[in-house]
Scaffold this motif. Structure first.
Motif, PDB file in Angstrom:
ATOM      1  N   LEU A 186       2.963   6.501 -11.872  1.00 58.75           N
ATOM      2  CA  LEU A 186       4.158   5.611 -11.589  1.00 58.75           C
ATOM      3  C   LEU A 186       3.689   4.463 -10.615  1.00 58.75           C
ATOM      4  O   LEU A 186       4.456   3.784  -9.896  1.00 58.75           O
ATOM      5  N   ARG A 187       2.390   4.208 -10.582  1.00 56.91           N
ATOM      6  CA  ARG A 187       1.817   3.161  -9.675  1.00 56.91           C
ATOM      7  C   ARG A 187       2.464   1.735 -10.023  1.00 56.91           C
ATOM      8  O   ARG A 187       2.448   0.891  -8.959  1.00 56.91           O
ATOM      9  N   SER A 188       2.528   1.533 -10.978  1.00 54.08           N
ATOM     10  CA  SER A 188       3.291   0.040 -11.420  1.00 54.08           C
ATOM     11  C   SER A 188       4.458   0.084 -10.869  1.00 54.08           C
ATOM     12  O   SER A 188       4.986  -1.036 -10.357  1.00 54.08           O
ATOM     13  N   VAL A 189       5.268   1.080 -11.018  1.00 55.72           N
ATOM     14  CA  VAL A 189       6.738   1.170 -10.420  1.00 55.72           C
ATOM     15  C   VAL A 189       6.511   0.962  -9.012  1.00 55.72           C
ATOM     16  O   VAL A 189       7.731   0.244  -8.680  1.00 55.72           O
ATOM     17  N   GLY A 190       5.757   1.696  -8.601  1.00 52.41           N
ATOM     18  CA  GLY A 190       5.487   1.678  -6.992  1.00 52.41           C
ATOM     19  C   GLY A 190       5.458   0.040  -6.674  1.00 52.41           C
ATOM     20  O   GLY A 190       6.128  -0.274  -5.560  1.00 52.41           O
ATOM     21  N   ILE A 191       4.475  -0.497  -7.238  1.00 52.94           N
ATOM     22  CA  ILE A 191       4.343  -1.985  -6.766  1.00 52.94           C
ATOM     23  C   ILE A 191       5.493  -2.771  -7.241  1.00 52.94           C
ATOM     24  O   ILE A 191       5.993  -3.579  -6.052  1.00 52.94           O
ATOM     25  N   ALA A 192       6.161  -2.369  -8.290  1.00 52.15           N
ATOM     26  CA  ALA A 192       7.759  -3.242  -8.571  1.00 52.15           C
ATOM     27  C   ALA A 192       8.656  -2.838  -7.403  1.00 52.15           C
ATOM     28  O   ALA A 192       9.526  -3.759  -7.398  1.00 52.15           O
ATOM     29  N   LEU A 193       8.834  -1.560  -7.089  1.00 50.08           N
ATOM     30  CA  LEU A 193       9.645  -1.497  -5.909  1.00 50.08           C
ATOM     31  C   LEU A 193       9.602  -2.283  -4.566  1.00 50.08           C
ATOM     32  O   LEU A 193      10.564  -2.612  -4.156  1.00 50.08           O
ATOM     33  N   TYR A 194       8.279  -2.747  -4.429  1.00 46.56           N
ATOM     34  CA  TYR A 194       7.908  -3.570  -3.368  1.00 46.56           C
ATOM     35  C   TYR A 194       8.420  -4.783  -3.606  1.00 46.56           C
ATOM     36  O   TYR A 194       9.141  -5.480  -2.826  1.00 46.56           O
ATOM     37  N   GLU A 237       0.783  -1.262   0.016  1.00 43.22           N
ATOM     38  CA  GLU A 237       0.048  -0.042   0.131  1.00 43.22           C
ATOM     39  C   GLU A 237       0.887   1.064   0.149  1.00 43.22           C
ATOM     40  O   GLU A 237       0.573   2.210  -0.636  1.00 43.22           O
ATOM     41  N   PHE A 238       1.862   1.150   0.495  1.00 47.37           N
ATOM     42  CA  PHE A 238       2.760   2.355   0.779  1.00 47.37           C
ATOM     43  C   PHE A 238       3.366   2.810  -0.634  1.00 47.37           C
ATOM     44  O   PHE A 238       3.167   4.055  -1.011  1.00 47.37           O
ATOM     45  N   PHE A 239       4.012   1.744  -1.200  1.00 49.18           N
ATOM     46  CA  PHE A 239       4.739   2.203  -2.469  1.00 49.18           C
ATOM     47  C   PHE A 239       3.559   2.494  -3.541  1.00 49.18           C
ATOM     48  O   PHE A 239       3.914   3.079  -4.608  1.00 49.18           O
ATOM     49  N   TYR A 240       2.639   1.867  -3.489  1.00 47.58           N
ATOM     50  CA  TYR A 240       1.576   2.062  -4.399  1.00 47.58           C
ATOM     51  C   TYR A 240       0.807   3.742  -4.252  1.00 47.58           C
ATOM     52  O   TYR A 240       0.761   4.255  -5.217  1.00 47.58           O
ATOM     53  N   ASP A 241       0.856   4.109  -3.001  1.00 47.32           N
ATOM     54  CA  ASP A 241       0.360   5.134  -2.509  1.00 47.32           C
ATOM     55  C   ASP A 241       1.242   6.455  -2.597  1.00 47.32           C
ATOM     56  O   ASP A 241       0.610   7.568  -3.143  1.00 47.32           O
ATOM     57  N   GLN A 242       2.282   6.200  -2.473  1.00 47.38           N
ATOM     58  CA  GLN A 242       3.461   7.351  -2.326  1.00 47.38           C
ATOM     59  C   GLN A 242       4.017   7.530  -3.762  1.00 47.38           C
ATOM     60  O   GLN A 242       4.664   8.900  -3.552  1.00 47.38           O
ATOM     61  N   VAL A 243       3.885   6.920  -4.739  1.00 47.96           N
ATOM     62  CA  VAL A 243       4.670   7.142  -5.918  1.00 47.96           C
ATOM     63  C   VAL A 243       3.627   8.152  -6.539  1.00 47.96           C
ATOM     64  O   VAL A 243       2.512   8.258  -6.119  1.00 47.96           O
ATOM     65  N   PRO A 244       4.272   9.001  -7.590  1.00 47.15           N
ATOM     66  CA  PRO A 244       3.210   9.752  -8.465  1.00 47.15           C
ATOM     67  C   PRO A 244       2.112   8.913  -9.025  1.00 47.15           C
ATOM     68  O   PRO A 244       2.634   7.631  -9.295  1.00 47.15           O
ATOM     69  N   THR A 245       1.111   9.406  -9.272  1.00 44.97           N
ATOM     70  CA  THR A 245       0.003   8.521  -9.782  1.00 44.97           C
ATOM     71  C   THR A 245       0.138   7.780 -11.218  1.00 44.97           C
ATOM     72  O   THR A 245      -0.137   6.598 -11.342  1.00 44.97           O
TER      73      THR A 245
END
Length: 529
Positions: free
Chosen positions: A448-456, A438-446
């Motif tokens: 880049l949310r796929s990248v946020g999940i990928a960072l996790y 939830e953190f990496f999905y919510d805190q990246v720019p809108t």
């Protein structure tokens, strides 16, 4: 496909303006449950089971194990970063999910083919010293590894996109949907661990005791059904419409380049005044002020020579703020999760603990994302201490009963001694892993949310690298000069308790660093917390 998406967006106003129907929660849960069956399907490609499949099947087709299996599993942990980049820069999440799913199904189909191809009969195998040595044709082995890598590429595309796309179906601006979105991440992980549990129990039994072709064929059929179900909901999804503007990676990259070029440039008085007037409208953060120099023209003025906007700079700061959290969570993933305990704990957390916390804190998710992650990391450190104490008790029992050199004998010690650490492992995963998603999905720019999940997901991949390196280093340091290694094949002579104490110490250091960075972390504007 582009025409299809444009038509659907035009026909479905909810996809563009996120208009709320009468019962937004019901519609969002129905839509997200249709949008996410692919990851909930039976998947034989997650790292823990991928090791097992690779090792066992390679023994079956080649007669021995191989280091390529370990390399393959390590490499696949970082592939979601590539898939997320392609999705957020070019294809979009919906298209990436479909393409990646086709690759996934193709890989599973080829795995099934490699398993059902005829193998040499014992009469055709060469004999050496009365021992029959058999291995399958090289082409069949190549097909096997090609199939596994194809599955890995497919997973790298749809793992980050599918979860992000499911979360996109909830509008964070609506209070009820905001609560539902937080709950979505809990049940997503519940479904994922349930699938893993099925993998380890049902599919592993089928593969090892019945037929490898059937064991690979079942996930292939399930994936086809999941993709068809996903496509059936196409007209109900909310889509992120890609505007005619620069890629978010280009915009953020330009911020870092411009800040570097203007490193020694001092802002003029006029530029400072103009920026001060603009700042209140953009909620400019006070962290990473060095990036604010990207707002200046090379001559120190704020004029047409400037290439970056305040929004661009704030996006770059948002991405940069994530990396200390990312790095301090690596230690957590040096141990594997316990699927059964997670399946039991998630409903308790979501239906009992969250509502109680919500009434106390007035936050949609009960506690903040960073509080949730930190709680899980603390429990993980405690679980390592408990594991070390239990292992010390086991070794003492083996010594007292003279079983040190009899590893195959059953120790007079109840298996229930392991229950506390398993429960703590599961609880810590429910807090930390779901919180990180939830953190990496919510805190990246809108965008880049796929990248946020990928960072996790990359934390898991890098954590596997570090875990393998740590085990190899300890094995080399403790196994020389005829000494008993900490990981001796005879567990009664090994010292896994020492290893658990090392992990407990590393967890304590990681938690301390995490608390330091989390305390100063500034949530992005519009965050659901």
């Amino acid at each position: 496909m582009d025409t299809l998406i444009e038509t659907l967006v035009d026909e479905n106003p909810k996809s563009q303006r996120l208009e709320l129907p009468e019962d937004p929660n019901l519609r969002c849960w129905n839509t997200s449950s249709t949008a996410t069956p692919i990851t909930r399907a039976v998947q034989p490609g997650d790292p823990p089971q991928a090791v097992e499949i690779c090792v066992l099947h390679h023994r079956a087709v080649h007669g021995h194990c191989c280091r390529e299996c370990e390399y393959m599993v390590r490499d696949r942990g970082l592939l979601p970063l590539v898939g997320a980049f392609v999705a957020d820069s070019y294809l979009g999440r919906y298209r990436t999910i479909i393409i990646a799913s086709f690759l996934y199904i193709l890989g599973l189909g080829l795995l099934t083919l490699s398993a059902v191809l005829p193998s040499p009969s014992p009469s055709d195998c060469p004999k050496s010293n009365q021992i029959t040595s058999c291995s399958r044709p090289q082409l069949q082995i190549i097909l096997f590894f090609f199939s596994l890598y194809l599955v890995a590429v497919g997973q790298g595309g749809h793992k980050p996109c599918n979860q992000a796309f499911g979360a996109d179906q909830f509008d964070g601006r609506n209070p009820e949907e905001c609560k539902a979105k937080s709950s979505f991440f809990n049940w997503w992980y519940f479904g994922l661990c349930s699938g893993t549990l099925i993998n380890y129990s049902v599919l592993s039994y089928i593969q090892e005791n019945l037929n490898w072709g059937l064991g690979f064929g079942i996930p292939c059929v399930v994936m086809i059904a999941a993709l068809l179900l996903f496509l059936l909901g196409t007209r109900t999804y909310r889509y992120s419409v890609k505007k005619d503007e620069k890629s978010p990676f280009v915009r953020i990259g330009k911020v870092f380049l411009a800040a570097a070029k203007n490193w020694q440039t001092m802002p003029s008085f006029v530029a400072t005044e103009e920026l001060a007037r603009e700042a209140p409208h953009y909620q400019v953060s006070q962290q990473f002020k060095c990036l604010n120099k990207a707002l200046l023209a090379p001559d120190g003025s704020k004029g047409n020579g400037r290439q970056c906007t305040i929004d661009d700079v704030e996006e770059a700061k948002a991405v940069l703020r994530l990396f200390p959290i990312w790095a301090t969570c690596l230690v957590f993933f040096t141990s594997s999760f316990i699927s059964l305990s997670i399946v039991l704990i998630v409903p308790i957390y979501d239906r009992i603990l969250v509502p109680i916390a919500r009434t106390l804190t007035r936050k949609p998710s009960g506690i903040t994302m960073l509080q949730r992650i930190g709680t899980g990391m603390f429990l993980s450190a405690i679980s390592m201490v408990v594991a070390a104490l239990v292992e010390m008790k086991r070794l003492k029992t083996a010594q007292e009963h003279g079983l040190l050199d009899m590893p195959n004998m059953t120790l007079p010690m109840s298996v229930w001694w392991l229950l506390p650490q398993y429960i703590l492992f599961g609880v810590s995963d429910v807090f930390t892993i779901v919180g990180l998603q939830e953190f990496f999905y919510d805190q990246v720019p809108t965008e880049l949310r796929s990248v946020g999940i990928a960072l996790y997901l990359s934390i898991l991949g890098v954590g596997n690298f570090l875990s393998s390196f740590l085990i190899s280093a300890i094995e080399k340091a403790t196994g020389g000069d005829g000494q008993h290694s900490w990981f001796n094949d005879n567990l009664n002579r090994a010292h896994l308790d020492y290893y658990y104490w090392v992990l407990a110490g590393l967890s304590a250091v990681g938690l301390s660093l995490y608390l330091y960075f989390a305390k100063s972390y500034i949530y992005n504007r519009g965050s659901t917390l």
